[in-house]
Design an enzyme around this catalytic site. Structure first.
Site, PDB file in Angstrom:
ATOM      1  N   GLY A 156       2.526   1.864 -18.929  1.00 27.64           N
ATOM      2  CA  GLY A 156       3.222   0.589 -18.798  1.00 27.64           C
ATOM      3  C   GLY A 156       4.384   0.542 -17.821  1.00 27.64           C
ATOM      4  O   GLY A 156       4.928  -0.529 -17.566  1.00 27.64           O
ATOM      5  N   ASP A 157       4.782   1.706 -17.264  1.00 29.82           N
ATOM      6  CA  ASP A 157       5.930   1.674 -16.352  1.00 29.82           C
ATOM      7  C   ASP A 157       5.885   2.854 -15.380  1.00 29.82           C
ATOM      8  O   ASP A 157       6.840   3.603 -15.257  1.00 29.82           O
ATOM      9  CB  ASP A 157       7.242   1.693 -17.150  1.00 29.82           C
ATOM     10  CG  ASP A 157       8.454   1.339 -16.289  1.00 29.82           C
ATOM     11  OD1 ASP A 157       8.281   0.655 -15.266  1.00 29.82           O
ATOM     12  OD2 ASP A 157       9.576   1.751 -16.642  1.00 29.82           O
ATOM     13  N   VAL A 158       4.748   2.990 -14.683  1.00 36.68           N
ATOM     14  CA  VAL A 158       4.626   4.103 -13.728  1.00 36.68           C
ATOM     15  C   VAL A 158       5.425   3.729 -12.483  1.00 36.68           C
ATOM     16  O   VAL A 158       5.014   2.877 -11.700  1.00 36.68           O
ATOM     17  CB  VAL A 158       3.153   4.371 -13.363  1.00 36.68           C
ATOM     18  CG1 VAL A 158       3.067   5.507 -12.346  1.00 36.68           C
ATOM     19  CG2 VAL A 158       2.344   4.721 -14.615  1.00 36.68           C
TER      20      VAL A 158
END
Length: 371
Positions: free
Chosen positions: A225-227
């Site tokens: 969800g937050d690469v």
């Protein structure tokens, strides 16, 4: 799902604690005497790197981490969802046993992987993780090879996560989830520039009619969800100069969610294009991704809207958070990285059929042919 599970304008959820308080917390919960304490970046959580004093022996600690620890104090909102904290702990253990390098949670003196502590009058989940050494992607020389490898890495990560599920993620709602872009309506008042506000409104509307009706058709699963460039670890390739790096691991599972795999790809592409300042970088990430995971045509067609939406989300919530907490520079990283310029380029580019920087499929094919 009650309204209060998603951040509302005006809510203050960050932990309030000083360094002395952190040292006492670590000693009480983990039996660690702190030699060195460094505050790390955090959006609405607090994170600290801790080096323990080797002269203070503690029988309660069986495994001493040679590189130190990270203490994570979660915001008061997410801390109410205990099953989410458990899911974050479990996903790290799950990936660690499947040869993905990431932090691992450490048990406290009571044998638990987390506890909820009252800090500044609010309940905050507290965990200790092993510190994983390595350089952050943002701090090393950028190259197409690294962006390509990241695409491969993310597809591989999502393939492994197809076998992971946790009840704590099924009902998770979070303002940073890409599916929450329509909720940005409540926060857009912080954008004072008329031209920027027009862009924000245009993207929110496009998301509503181009993405929302098709959500049921997209492949779902647990995603990171937050690469972004602050969550990816790299190391120099063995036997090479310090300019040739490879991707070695991933950090920060605070945004894990049951969502859509194409969102994971779009988020990764967004942050790499921000890092390079070049829309074509998205195609290099896509090339690596498609080697390990199939991307259906319908999902490919949504990428431009999804990437625009992530930029708008990051810019709007960043501006909102600065209005709430002027000292939190972490949240403005997208703005500092020319997020508005990239968004304008993405929205206003009149594609030249021979050289369209958003024809990511053609750029990916070209890269694969060249390499």
């Amino acid at each position: 799902m009650s309204e209060q599970t998603v951040l509302q304008p005006g809510a203050n959820i960050r932990p309030v604690i000083d360094h002395e308080g952190v040292k006492l917390l670590v000693e009480r919960l983990y039996g660690i005497s702190v030699l060195e304490l460094i505050e790390l970046n955090g959006y609405d959580d607090k994170n600290y790197k801790i080096i323990e004093d080797p002269n203070v022996k503690n029988p309660l600690i069986t495994n001493h981490c040679p590189h130190g620890y990270v203490l994570k104090i979660m915001n008061s909102m997410d801390s109410k969802n205990v099953s989410l904290v458990e899911a974050q702990n479990e996903i790290m253990n799950f990936l660690s046993t499947r040869s993905v390098t990431c932090p691992k949670p450490i048990r406290n003196v009571f044998g638990h992987l987390h506890s909820v502590e009252t800090i500044g009058g609010k309940g905050h989940a507290v965990r200790l993780l092993e510190y994983v050494p390595g350089d952050l992607l943002k701090d090393v020389p950028q190259s197409e090879a690294l962006y390509y490898q990241l695409g491969e890495f993310v597809a591989n990560l999502d393939n492994k996560l197809q076998n992971f599920n946790h009840s704590g993620l099924v009902s998770r709602e979070h303002i940073w989830m890409l599916s929450k872009v329509p909720e940005l309506e409540k926060f857009k008042y912080v954008i004072k520039d008329a031209e920027k506000l027009d862009l924000v409104e245009e993207v929110i509307e496009e998301f509503k009619y181009a993405v929302v009706p098709h959500l049921e058709e997209l492949e779902k699963g647990v995603i990171h969800g937050d690469v972004n460039e602050m969550n990816i670890l790299v190391s120099p390739k063995p036997g090479t100069s310090q300019t040739d790096y490879r991707i070695t691991g991933i950090l920060d599972f605070g945004d894990i969610q049951y969502s859509y795999y194409v969102f994971e790809l779009a988020i990764t592409m967004t942050y790499m294009m921000l890092l390079s300042g070049d829309l074509k970088t998205g195609g290099i990430v896509l090339a690596g991704y498609c080697v390990n995971r199939r991307l259906p045509d319908m999902e490919y067609r949504l990428l431009k809207t999804l990437i625009s939406a992530r930029l708008v989300q990051s810019l709007t919530l960043g501006a909102y958070s600065i209005a709430q907490d002027p000292n939190n520079t972490y949240v403005t990283s997208t703005e500092k990285a020319n997020g508005w310029n990239l968004l304008k380029k993405l929205r206003k580019t009149k594609p030249d059929p021979d050289d369209d920087p958003t024809n990511w499929k053609a750029i990916a094919n070209d890269y694969l042919t060249r390499s």
